[in-house]
Design an enzyme around this catalytic site. Structure first.
Site: not given
Ligand code: PDD
Length: 277
Positions: A22, A41, A90, A137, A169, A193
């Site tokens: 995302y 990114r 799955r 991300k 972070e 990130l």
């Protein structure tokens, strides 16, 4: 469509596995802040998880602009999520014949009020038990949820993550340390990130003759810091005034924070009038 009407399959791998990535792109007065940085990114995240980018930069921009036109407002953010789609069975194995699921929405954000932000936040340090691919991300955020919950349970605002004695972070932000007039932040790599706000803060500081170091920072240096900041697209630059119950620096938002936050606000003002990106 209204967000309540949007649906995805229960077989979606984003839902079943958190198999997706995302972006959150801040928008000020119809202008996207650092759109290229976010799109770069996004491309890196997609390539790291072996998912083909379904759109060109131009197509993404058209989607973003269309969404903004249909969701009026001043300060907003674009949320974009791409998952590996819904497979019939799955199964962890990747099958390229299934199209990805693309979901984008406009978030109405209230930009942090400088008066409120300058009051500062309290944080604790916690063990960063996440994986070694934190530069992606990824929508698999359960570890970040657990780490944030450790902060909530301790009655503080957030947590600073420490891996092997070194700063990585925040739970949803990057971390800066100020000591003797030098601004430092850990280098990019698999442990954190590469924040777009982080890049902008570094750029602004360098352009204004502030010494910036991207280097490994020991957890012990946090205790000794004059200032600590946490940065993200939605939080902007938040000063930390308490760490593990101890006062940070003067116990108030520091002078360097005031300087850089003013320059950041000026950057936003120039963005609104189309003078910067
Ligand atoms: N999160 N590190 C992590 C783990 C993050 O989740 C974020 C941002 C950042 C800062 O990146 P940027 O400056 O590009 O926002 C660093 C977003 C805002 C979120 O999850 O909502």
């Amino acid at each position: 469509m209204p967000v309540e009407e949007a649906t995805i399959s229960v077989m979606d791998r984003g839902f079943l596995f958190g198999d997706g990535i995302y972006e959150v792109v801040p928008v000020f007065g119809n202008k996207l802040l650092r759109a290229k940085g976010h799109l770069d990114r996004l491309k890196n995240s997609l390539s790291r998880i072996s998912l083909q980018n379904p759109c060109s930069d131009e197509e993404w921009m058209q989607i973003f602009i269309g969404l903004l036109e249909r969701n009026a407002g001043d300060d907003r953010a674009i949320y974009l999520q791409i998952s590996r789609g819904a497979y019939a069975k799955r199964d962890l194995a990747i099958k390229t014949e299934y199209p990805p699921t693309i979901f984008a929405m406009v978030l109405h954000v209230t930009p942090p009020d400088i008066e409120v932000v300058s009051a500062g936040i309290s944080v604790i340090t916690v063990d960063d038990f996440r994986w070694h691919a934190c530069d992606i991300k990824s929508t698999s955020l359960v570890a970040n949820v657990m780490l944030k919950q450790q902060a909530t349970a301790a009655g503080v605002d957030d947590a600073i993550l420490i891996r092997n004695g070194m700063l990585s972070e925040g739970t949803a932000s990057n971390v800066f340390v100020v000591k003797d007039g030098v601004l430092s932040t850990p280098p990019t790599g698999h442990e954190l990130l590469p924040g777009i706000t982080r890049d902008l803060v570094i750029e602004i500081a360098k352009n204004n003759a502030i010494l910036v170091e991207q280097r490994d920072i020991k957890a012990a240096e946090l205790l000794d810091a004059d200032e600590i900041w946490m940065t993200s697209s939605t939080r902007e630059i938040a000063p930390v005034i308490q760490l593990n119950g101890e006062v940070v620096g003067s116990g108030k938002a520091g002078d360097m924070w005031k300087r850089v936050v003013d320059m950041y606000q000026e950057h936003k003002r120039l963005l609104r009038v189309g003078k910067v990106i």
